[in-house]
Design an enzyme around this catalytic site. Sequence first.
Site, PDB file in Angstrom:
ATOM      1  N   VAL A  18      51.803  -7.683  35.240  1.00  0.00           N
ATOM      2  CA  VAL A  18      52.119  -7.507  36.662  1.00  0.00           C
ATOM      3  C   VAL A  18      51.325  -8.500  37.515  1.00  0.00           C
ATOM      4  O   VAL A  18      51.876  -9.152  38.410  1.00  0.00           O
ATOM      5  CB  VAL A  18      51.848  -6.047  37.110  1.00  0.00           C
ATOM      6  CG1 VAL A  18      52.165  -5.878  38.584  1.00  0.00           C
ATOM      7  CG2 VAL A  18      52.666  -5.077  36.269  1.00  0.00           C
ATOM      8  N   LYS A 109      49.426   4.528  38.643  1.00  0.00           N
ATOM      9  CA  LYS A 109      49.856   5.924  38.808  1.00  0.00           C
ATOM     10  C   LYS A 109      48.939   6.913  38.107  1.00  0.00           C
ATOM     11  O   LYS A 109      48.743   8.039  38.592  1.00  0.00           O
ATOM     12  CB  LYS A 109      51.280   6.144  38.306  1.00  0.00           C
ATOM     13  CG  LYS A 109      51.527   5.684  36.886  1.00  0.00           C
ATOM     14  CD  LYS A 109      52.276   4.410  36.885  1.00  0.00           C
ATOM     15  CE  LYS A 109      52.118   3.630  35.615  1.00  0.00           C
ATOM     16  NZ  LYS A 109      52.597   2.264  35.770  1.00  0.00           N
ATOM     17  N   GLY A 138      58.562   1.018  39.301  1.00  0.00           N
ATOM     18  CA  GLY A 138      58.440  -0.453  39.399  1.00  0.00           C
ATOM     19  C   GLY A 138      59.064  -1.037  40.643  1.00  0.00           C
ATOM     20  O   GLY A 138      58.583  -0.834  41.759  1.00  0.00           O
ATOM     21  N   ILE A 140      61.799  -0.400  42.250  1.00  0.00           N
ATOM     22  CA  ILE A 140      62.615   0.427  43.157  1.00  0.00           C
ATOM     23  C   ILE A 140      61.745   0.892  44.328  1.00  0.00           C
ATOM     24  O   ILE A 140      60.695   1.489  44.100  1.00  0.00           O
ATOM     25  CB  ILE A 140      63.154   1.685  42.425  1.00  0.00           C
ATOM     26  CG1 ILE A 140      63.920   1.294  41.160  1.00  0.00           C
ATOM     27  CG2 ILE A 140      64.001   2.525  43.360  1.00  0.00           C
ATOM     28  CD1 ILE A 140      64.351   2.501  40.321  1.00  0.00           C
ATOM     29  N   LYS A 209      53.740   9.759  37.482  1.00  0.00           N
ATOM     30  CA  LYS A 209      54.642   9.333  38.560  1.00  0.00           C
ATOM     31  C   LYS A 209      55.197  10.550  39.308  1.00  0.00           C
ATOM     32  O   LYS A 209      55.356  10.519  40.532  1.00  0.00           O
ATOM     33  CB  LYS A 209      55.773   8.482  37.974  1.00  0.00           C
ATOM     34  CG  LYS A 209      55.258   7.150  37.394  1.00  0.00           C
ATOM     35  CD  LYS A 209      56.311   6.477  36.519  1.00  0.00           C
ATOM     36  CE  LYS A 209      55.837   5.156  35.947  1.00  0.00           C
ATOM     37  NZ  LYS A 209      56.715   4.643  34.885  1.00  0.00           N
ATOM     38  N   GLY A 307      57.882  -4.167  34.140  1.00  0.00           N
ATOM     39  CA  GLY A 307      58.003  -5.616  33.956  1.00  0.00           C
ATOM     40  C   GLY A 307      57.331  -6.369  35.089  1.00  0.00           C
ATOM     41  O   GLY A 307      57.148  -5.848  36.193  1.00  0.00           O
TER      42      GLY A 307
HETATM   43  N1  HSE Z   1      55.668   2.114  30.479  1.00  0.00           N
HETATM   44  C1  HSE Z   1      56.377   2.395  31.691  1.00  0.00           C
HETATM   45  C2  HSE Z   1      57.859   2.510  31.373  1.00  0.00           C
HETATM   46  C3  HSE Z   1      56.227   1.342  32.741  1.00  0.00           C
HETATM   47  O1  HSE Z   1      58.254   2.364  30.223  1.00  0.00           O
HETATM   48  O2  HSE Z   1      58.606   2.799  32.285  1.00  0.00           O
HETATM   49  C4  HSE Z   1      54.943   1.462  33.470  1.00  0.00           C
HETATM   50  O3  HSE Z   1      54.874   2.640  34.178  1.00  0.00           O
END
Ligand code: HSE
Length: 435
Positions: A18, A109, A138, A140, A209, A307
């Site tokens: 990131v 998070k 991510g 969104i 999350k 990503g």
């Molecule tokens: N590992 C998480 C996913 C991404 O697969 O969505 C980071 O929160």
Amino acid sequence: MNSSHSILRVGLAGLGTVGGGVWHRLATQSDLIKQRIGAEIRVVQVADKRMDRARELGVPEKIVADDWRKLTANSDLDVIIELIGGTKQAFELIKEALQSGKHVVTANKALLAERGAELFATAQKHQRHLLFEASVAGGIPIIRALREGLVANRIISIHGIINGTCNYILTRMNEAGLEFKEALAEAKREGYAEADESLDVDGHDTAHKAAVLAALAYGFWIPPEKLHTEGIRTVEKQDILYARKLGYGLKLLAIIKTDKESAVEVRVHPTLVPESHVLASVSGVFNAVLVRGDVVGDTLYYGRGAGGDPTASAVISDLAQIAAHFPQEQKARNVGHESLQSRLKSMDEIVSRYYLRLLVLDRPGVLAEVARVLATRQIGISSVIQPEAHAGETTPLVLMLHDAPESQLQAAVREISQISAVKAPPVHLRVEDFD
Ligand code: HSE
């Protein structure tokens, strides 16, 4: 912010996937951002121990520090982006940054879920912004949707597919007929699963999350140990196949809801979703969040949840927010401090429909015995599947059940597992109808 030059001076801690994406995208999009917000966002210092990584990204050596403390000690910075991950050092970094008068942007998070209350109180005390768009789903913009776009609404429910790795695994189990282990191995080869796969597949990342979304929607932080969390490790291919026969897809959902008495339920578990529902068609690594507000009705947010680039998009939106819309003297907004008359429901209190799979000996009266246990607990059966079997052999028996309180269902499952013709621990999955 340096007002004479309209430059927001940023410190970037962590040059992982990131961090690299943020560095790269700030460089490629800087003119566009400047045009849009009338200010320049300039990374003036970076912290990462790996000088080779900095070189690989083209970060000038003279702005790279080997310790994030050099960023918190730098009085020329307006904002620090925390992308080092983990919960110990990241906590110290954010706290020190806020205490030294800097705004903070984070994607962390796990840290917010564990210590969000403390960190937002610190931000409030020092009147600094702590922004976290990248922490959920991510790229969104779901955080901004909840804080701003839907601010006129009481949030009735949030249903989220917010772990791309789990959604990829379940999609591959469904589409390619893979078992969980095979699909996990594939997800790893594709570079999706976290280094610690348990964070993804055991549901913890989704729960972190969900805690952030619940704090935004209902104004309080749920202690992680109180958030019911089941992952997908025990999901079997046959359950996905039976669910499909019954007209459902299987998704790892974060479910956040309130009822008329303002009792809030927050849970994470594999869930049967009607195939006709839009969430059932979210496949692969994509994320989607369905938010129902009392004024707006249903709204849906879809996109990439992980990503470098998608997450960088969210981080940069927070920086732009600080640069463009938040004069420093403006009051910082707290999260999870509201004294709404909400309380967290225990899992026993939730009501759901269920899918129940048993492995039973094919002998007369077994179905009647199972039905009797369910009936004594007022649990109705809406559908039954049993592949044709030969007398005396074991066979799966799949039942769809009407709405029942979780406590009743659990008690029924315990009793059913004691029936002598039931030859394996029963498997039950919750069903969501979105009505
Ligand atoms: N590992 C998480 C996913 C991404 O697969 O969505 C980071 O929160």
